[in-house]
Design an enzyme around this catalytic site. Structure first.
Site: not given
Ligand code: DQA
Length: 152
Positions: A23, A82, A85, A117, A106-108, A113, A92, A79, A104, A10-11, A18
């Site tokens: 990011y 959110a 978390h 998270r 994560h960009i950040s 943070r 599962d 990735n 897995e 998502p997002n 964003r």
């Molecule tokens: C994220 C980190 C997550 O906490 C956040 O909700 C995202 C992006 C990252 O790539 O850093 O949507 O997965």
């Protein structure tokens, strides 16, 4: 040619606009093009899928498990945004299609943070984790999966 799947949650469709301080300025389309080029360099076809919906991501993981079992797919770079978390269902799903390797990403650096998270439901089911390298994390994950696939 074997295939690698890039899954974004998502997002992440909003990449580029964003929170660019967190990011970066690269759009999802640019990121996906980079992943395809990285895969090509390593002899892998890259497919990309993004969804804001948990169930759609779960369906992709199930399908990836079937494709890994036939030898068509080498693994998934994921990735989960959110949902990382919050989602027992994604944990599962990944557990349910073992031994499909899911990396897995994560960009950040989620650990630097907000406290909410810091916990990932996905990490215990992941084959590897790349955190905090910006969008270069996808390339690192692709290279890791390619190394694993070559060694298998
Ligand atoms: C994220 C980190 C997550 O906490 C956040 O909700 C995202 C992006 C990252 O790539 O850093 O949507 O997965």
């Amino acid at each position: 040619m074997k295939t690698l799947l890039i899954l974004n949650g998502p997002n992440l469709n909003l990449l580029g606009t964003r929170e660019p301080a967190v990011y970066g300025a690269t759009t999802l389309a640019d990121l996906q093009a980079r992943c395809e080029a990285d895969g090509q360099r390593l002899g892998l076809a890259v497919e990309c899928f993004q969804s804001n919906h948990e169930g759609a991501l779960i369906d992709q993981i199930h399908e990836a498990g079937r494709r890994f079992a036939t030898g068509e797919l080498v693994g998934v770079v994921f990735n989960p945004g959110a949902f990382t978390h919050t989602s027992v269902a994604l944990f599962d799903a990944i557990q349910g299609v073992k031994p499909l390797p899911v990396i897995e990403v994560h960009i950040s650096n989620v650990h630097a943070r907000e406290p909410f998270r810091h916990h990932s439901y996905v990490s215990p089911a992941a084959a590897g984790i790349v955190v905090g390298f910006g969008i270069d994390g996808y390339r690192l994950a692709i290279e890791g999966l390619a190394c694993q696939a070559a060694a298998a």
